[in-house]
Write an enzyme that holds these catalytic residues in place. Sequence first.
Site, PDB file in Angstrom:
ATOM      1  N   ASP A  28       0.866  -1.176   0.000  1.00 19.69           N
ATOM      2  CA  ASP A  28       0.000   0.000   0.000  1.00 19.69           C
ATOM      3  C   ASP A  28       0.903   1.227   0.000  1.00 19.69           C
ATOM      4  O   ASP A  28       2.125   1.117   0.147  1.00 19.69           O
ATOM      5  CB  ASP A  28      -0.915  -0.014   1.228  1.00 19.69           C
ATOM      6  CG  ASP A  28      -1.890   1.160   1.249  1.00 19.69           C
ATOM      7  OD1 ASP A  28      -2.528   1.416   0.207  1.00 19.69           O
ATOM      8  OD2 ASP A  28      -2.013   1.828   2.286  1.00 19.69           O
ATOM      9  N   SER A  29       0.300   2.396  -0.125  1.00 19.96           N
ATOM     10  CA  SER A  29       1.088   3.625  -0.065  1.00 19.96           C
ATOM     11  C   SER A  29       1.567   3.922   1.347  1.00 19.96           C
ATOM     12  O   SER A  29       2.527   4.670   1.535  1.00 19.96           O
ATOM     13  CB  SER A  29       0.266   4.801  -0.599  1.00 19.96           C
ATOM     14  OG  SER A  29      -0.889   5.007   0.202  1.00 19.96           O
ATOM     15  N   CYS A  91      -4.273  -1.428  -2.162  1.00 18.10           N
ATOM     16  CA  CYS A  91      -4.340  -0.007  -2.495  1.00 18.10           C
ATOM     17  C   CYS A  91      -5.360   0.139  -3.607  1.00 18.10           C
ATOM     18  O   CYS A  91      -5.179  -0.399  -4.698  1.00 18.10           O
ATOM     19  CB  CYS A  91      -2.968   0.495  -2.946  1.00 18.10           C
ATOM     20  SG  CYS A  91      -2.970   2.177  -3.604  1.00 18.10           S
ATOM     21  N   GLU A 168      -2.376   9.232   8.043  1.00 18.94           N
ATOM     22  CA  GLU A 168      -0.934   9.016   8.157  1.00 18.94           C
ATOM     23  C   GLU A 168      -0.314   9.907   9.237  1.00 18.94           C
ATOM     24  O   GLU A 168       0.712   9.570   9.825  1.00 18.94           O
ATOM     25  CB  GLU A 168      -0.257   9.268   6.812  1.00 18.94           C
ATOM     26  CG  GLU A 168      -0.589   8.235   5.741  1.00 18.94           C
ATOM     27  CD  GLU A 168       0.127   6.902   5.944  1.00 18.94           C
ATOM     28  OE1 GLU A 168       1.141   6.884   6.664  1.00 18.94           O
ATOM     29  OE2 GLU A 168      -0.347   5.884   5.392  1.00 18.94           O
ATOM     30  N   CYS A 200     -10.791   2.956  -0.125  1.00 16.77           N
ATOM     31  CA  CYS A 200      -9.365   3.109   0.174  1.00 16.77           C
ATOM     32  C   CYS A 200      -9.099   2.309   1.432  1.00 16.77           C
ATOM     33  O   CYS A 200      -9.881   2.382   2.393  1.00 16.77           O
ATOM     34  CB  CYS A 200      -9.009   4.584   0.381  1.00 16.77           C
ATOM     35  SG  CYS A 200      -7.319   4.884   0.952  1.00 16.77           S
ATOM     36  N   HIS A 202      -7.095   2.744   3.700  1.00 17.21           N
ATOM     37  CA  HIS A 202      -6.882   3.575   4.883  1.00 17.21           C
ATOM     38  C   HIS A 202      -8.187   3.816   5.655  1.00 17.21           C
ATOM     39  O   HIS A 202      -8.170   3.999   6.876  1.00 17.21           O
ATOM     40  CB  HIS A 202      -6.320   4.947   4.491  1.00 17.21           C
ATOM     41  CG  HIS A 202      -4.851   4.985   4.230  1.00 17.21           C
ATOM     42  ND1 HIS A 202      -4.286   4.455   3.088  1.00 17.21           N
ATOM     43  CD2 HIS A 202      -3.823   5.501   4.951  1.00 17.21           C
ATOM     44  CE1 HIS A 202      -2.976   4.661   3.115  1.00 17.21           C
ATOM     45  NE2 HIS A 202      -2.668   5.287   4.240  1.00 17.21           N
TER      46      HIS A 202
END
Length: 292
Positions: A28-29, A91, A168, A200, A202
């Site tokens: 993932d990012s 992702c 993040e 997403c 996240h």
Amino acid sequence: MYSSSSIEGNLYGFSEQEPQRAPIGVFDSGVGGLTVLRQIYRQLPNESVIYFGDTARLPYGIRSQAEILQFVREILDWMQQQHVKMVIMACNTSSALALDIVREEYDIPILGVILPGAKAAVQQGKRIGVISTPATARSNAYRQAIWEIDANVEVWQVGCPEFVPLIEQNRIQDPYTTEVARAYLEPLLQQDIDTLVYGCTHYPLLAPVLRSLLPPQVKIIDPAVHVVTACTQELDLLGLSNTHPPLPTRFAVSGCPQQFAQSGVQWLGCTPLVEAVDFACIPVSQRQQDLV
């Protein structure tokens, strides 16, 4: 902390005659893919995992398709060097913009999160809202996937550029985050949605905030749950399910290992040991040379 250069190669001790014991690669990012990792721990407790977070280049949601494709190829090349048996693209932006392309270029199974999430959403509702990164929203990937399953379902998508940076930065409890979430959800609530998809990986980390803003009858779909279910089925189909005890998860990032470890501890319940990967030090694969 340690660098990738000291641990390249087949660290897991499996032989080429035991491909079942090879790890699953998850990327993932940033920390969002930890929601997929947690599902692997729950659904596939015997599987070893290598997790990569491309933290030096997040957020992905504001990137072009060409950039995302370059990043994904670099990550997959590195994953292959770690001898993974399968990759989960944890992702949504990568799944929307690069999955179909790289599946044609690599000889390992690669799973994305969008189709499993779309299938689950259609089973739950007929008025579906999708919150995602701007790039995923622009791609229309969820709408297309949902309509391929059921063309009569109505779908609305909202790009949420501030969510990933807030997560993040560990600002989930910040009142500002709640106000941002309220603004993103408002156009979907005006459409009287009955189902909301986390577009997403996240976003499940925002579950308490989002649930507090949604009517109780709105069902929430977390594609992380369903991509791991699909992974389970794929491993069984390919005869790659591991029956041995798993080895500790390896964590790697392109950015700061300490920052990722600090962000990840609340989702993992422990402080992970994180290695730094410098793609500039990794040999370019023959496939990438051919593309130049």
